[in-house]
Design an enzyme around this catalytic site. Structure first.
Site, PDB file in Angstrom:
ATOM      1  N   LYS A 173      -6.962   6.624  10.663  1.00  0.00           N
ATOM      2  CA  LYS A 173      -8.379   6.461  11.041  1.00  0.00           C
ATOM      3  C   LYS A 173      -8.426   6.158  12.534  1.00  0.00           C
ATOM      4  CE  LYS A 173      -9.563   3.466   7.463  1.00  0.00           C
ATOM      5  NZ  LYS A 173     -10.473   2.514   6.774  1.00  0.00           N
TER       6      LYS A 173
ATOM      7  N   ASP B  62       0.808   3.354   4.345  1.00  0.00           N
ATOM      8  CA  ASP B  62      -0.264   4.129   3.727  1.00  0.00           C
ATOM      9  C   ASP B  62      -1.275   4.617   4.751  1.00  0.00           C
ATOM     10  OD1 ASP B  62      -1.179   1.556   4.267  1.00  0.00           O
ATOM     11  OD2 ASP B  62      -1.942   1.172   2.258  1.00  0.00           O
TER      12      ASP B  62
ATOM     13  N   ASP C   3      -5.615  -0.459  -2.194  1.00  0.00           N
ATOM     14  CA  ASP C   3      -6.392  -1.296  -3.108  1.00  0.00           C
ATOM     15  C   ASP C   3      -7.675  -1.815  -2.491  1.00  0.00           C
ATOM     16  OD1 ASP C   3      -5.212  -3.177  -1.262  1.00  0.00           O
ATOM     17  OD2 ASP C   3      -5.737  -4.737  -2.692  1.00  0.00           O
TER      18      ASP C   3
ATOM     19  N   ARG D  58      -5.107   0.646  -7.094  1.00  0.00           N
ATOM     20  CA  ARG D  58      -3.845   1.177  -6.554  1.00  0.00           C
ATOM     21  C   ARG D  58      -3.273   2.285  -7.423  1.00  0.00           C
ATOM     22  NH1 ARG D  58      -2.009  -2.182  -2.398  1.00  0.00           N
ATOM     23  NH2 ARG D  58      -2.364  -4.405  -2.686  1.00  0.00           N
TER      24      ARG D  58
ATOM     25  N   ASP E   4      -4.898   2.008  10.697  1.00  0.00           N
ATOM     26  CA  ASP E   4      -6.306   1.645  10.870  1.00  0.00           C
ATOM     27  C   ASP E   4      -6.469   1.043  12.272  1.00  0.00           C
ATOM     28  OD1 ASP E   4      -8.973   1.213   9.842  1.00  0.00           O
ATOM     29  OD2 ASP E   4      -8.449  -0.853   9.402  1.00  0.00           O
TER      30      ASP E   4
ATOM     31  N   VAL F  39     -11.066   3.591   1.889  1.00  0.00           N
ATOM     32  CA  VAL F  39     -10.513   4.390   0.795  1.00  0.00           C
ATOM     33  C   VAL F  39      -9.645   3.540  -0.126  1.00  0.00           C
ATOM     34  CG1 VAL F  39     -10.565   6.617   1.992  1.00  0.00           C
ATOM     35  CG2 VAL F  39      -8.609   5.125   2.294  1.00  0.00           C
TER      36      VAL F  39
ATOM     37  N   GLY G  98       0.783  -1.243   0.000  1.00  0.00           N
ATOM     38  CA  GLY G  98       0.000   0.000   0.000  1.00  0.00           C
ATOM     39  C   GLY G  98       0.807   1.281   0.000  1.00  0.00           C
TER      40      GLY G  98
HETATM   41  P1  5GP Z   1      -4.141  -1.961  10.416  1.00  0.00           P
HETATM   42  O1  5GP Z   1      -3.172  -3.063  10.695  1.00  0.00           O
HETATM   43  O2  5GP Z   1      -3.757  -0.631  10.980  1.00  0.00           O
HETATM   44  O3  5GP Z   1      -5.555  -2.355  10.737  1.00  0.00           O
HETATM   45  O4  5GP Z   1      -4.222  -1.837   8.882  1.00  0.00           O
HETATM   46  C1  5GP Z   1      -3.296  -1.223   8.142  1.00  0.00           C
HETATM   47  C2  5GP Z   1      -3.378  -1.760   6.737  1.00  0.00           C
HETATM   48  O5  5GP Z   1      -4.720  -2.132   6.385  1.00  0.00           O
HETATM   49  C3  5GP Z   1      -2.985  -0.675   5.807  1.00  0.00           C
HETATM   50  O6  5GP Z   1      -1.596  -0.730   5.539  1.00  0.00           O
HETATM   51  C4  5GP Z   1      -3.826  -0.977   4.588  1.00  0.00           C
HETATM   52  O7  5GP Z   1      -3.119  -1.858   3.748  1.00  0.00           O
HETATM   53  C5  5GP Z   1      -5.059  -1.670   5.112  1.00  0.00           C
HETATM   54  N1  5GP Z   1      -6.205  -0.722   5.225  1.00  0.00           N
HETATM   55  C6  5GP Z   1      -6.716  -0.173   6.342  1.00  0.00           C
HETATM   56  N2  5GP Z   1      -7.716   0.678   6.069  1.00  0.00           N
HETATM   57  C7  5GP Z   1      -7.834   0.682   4.721  1.00  0.00           C
HETATM   58  C8  5GP Z   1      -8.687   1.388   3.810  1.00  0.00           C
HETATM   59  O8  5GP Z   1      -9.551   2.229   4.149  1.00  0.00           O
HETATM   60  N3  5GP Z   1      -8.494   1.120   2.494  1.00  0.00           N
HETATM   61  C9  5GP Z   1      -7.564   0.231   2.040  1.00  0.00           C
HETATM   62  N4  5GP Z   1      -7.489   0.042   0.724  1.00  0.00           N
HETATM   63  N5  5GP Z   1      -6.740  -0.443   2.871  1.00  0.00           N
HETATM   64  C10 5GP Z   1      -6.874  -0.216   4.194  1.00  0.00           C
HETATM   65 MG    MG Z   2      -0.788  -1.856   4.050  1.00  0.00          MG
END
Ligand code: 5GP
Ligand code: MG
Length: 181
Positions: free
Chosen positions: A132, A101, A160, A166, A104, A154, A43
């Protein structure tokens, strides 16, 4: 079927301008360190590329490496993190800037931070284009954040949905699929 909202959530120009400001902050803090930048694939590829071009203008010339961490299936974070590619450069004793990127749940960043620390980095900082905060599950923050957004899914600018979108040069909302744990 999820629908791509055509109008950008964040335009190409707004992304560039914001990264310019982030780079000024990074330079203020880290200019005198020899940095190792570690991008989290896939990402962050577009963000990392734009970031390093602007770091260059600010006379910062980091070493650049990538790791490959994956946890998502469709729009769902599985929580089961896997490192599919190790860094090829030695992180021991280095100042490392992890680039992703989006922050979350925070699991990916936490996992990457711990991985890099365990390998003996002198300092670990983190930089994300998007945050977020309402989705956070793990206690982690990024040192440099581009944009704070609501709980929307998003795509574009490296992000993606099942491998698609992407290539969009801007960020857009994909409607019709909520994000879940
Ligand atoms: P986390 O481990 O913080 O939950 O997630 C991080 C990863 O989840 C990011 O690097 C991304 O690849 C994916 N991700 C989280 N939210 C989104 C989103 O809104 N859109 C997309 N396309 N990927 C997300
Ligand atoms: Mg990622």
């Amino acid at each position: 079927m999820p629908q791509l909202r055509k109008e950008p959530l964040i335009s190409e120009l707004d992304i560039k301008v914001r990264i310019g400001h982030m780079v000024l902050d990074i330079a203020k803090d880290l200019k005198h360190q020899e940095l190792l930048l570690v991008g989290i694939l896939r990402g962050s590829f577009m963000f990392t590329a734009d970031l390093v071009r602007l770091l260059y203008i600010n006379d910062m010339h980091p070493l650049i490496d990538f790791v490959f961490v994956t946890s998502y299936e469709g729009t769902q974070s599985t929580g089961d993190l896997r490192l599919l590619r190790e860094p090829s450069l030695d992180v021991e004793g280095r100042w490392v800037l992890i680039v992703d990127d989006i922050l979350d749940t925070g699991r990916t960043m936490k996992y990457a931070q711990e991985y890099i620390k365990e390998r003996g980095a002198a300092e670990v900082r983190s930089c994300v284009l998007l945050d977020k905060p309402v989705r956070r599950v793990v206690d982690v923050q990024a040192d440099y954040v581009g944009f704070t957004i609501d709980d929307v899914f998003v795509v574009g600018y490296g992000l993606d949905h099942n491998g698609r979108y992407r290539d969009l040069p801007y960020l857009a909302i994909l409607e019709g699929e909520a994000t879940f744990e």
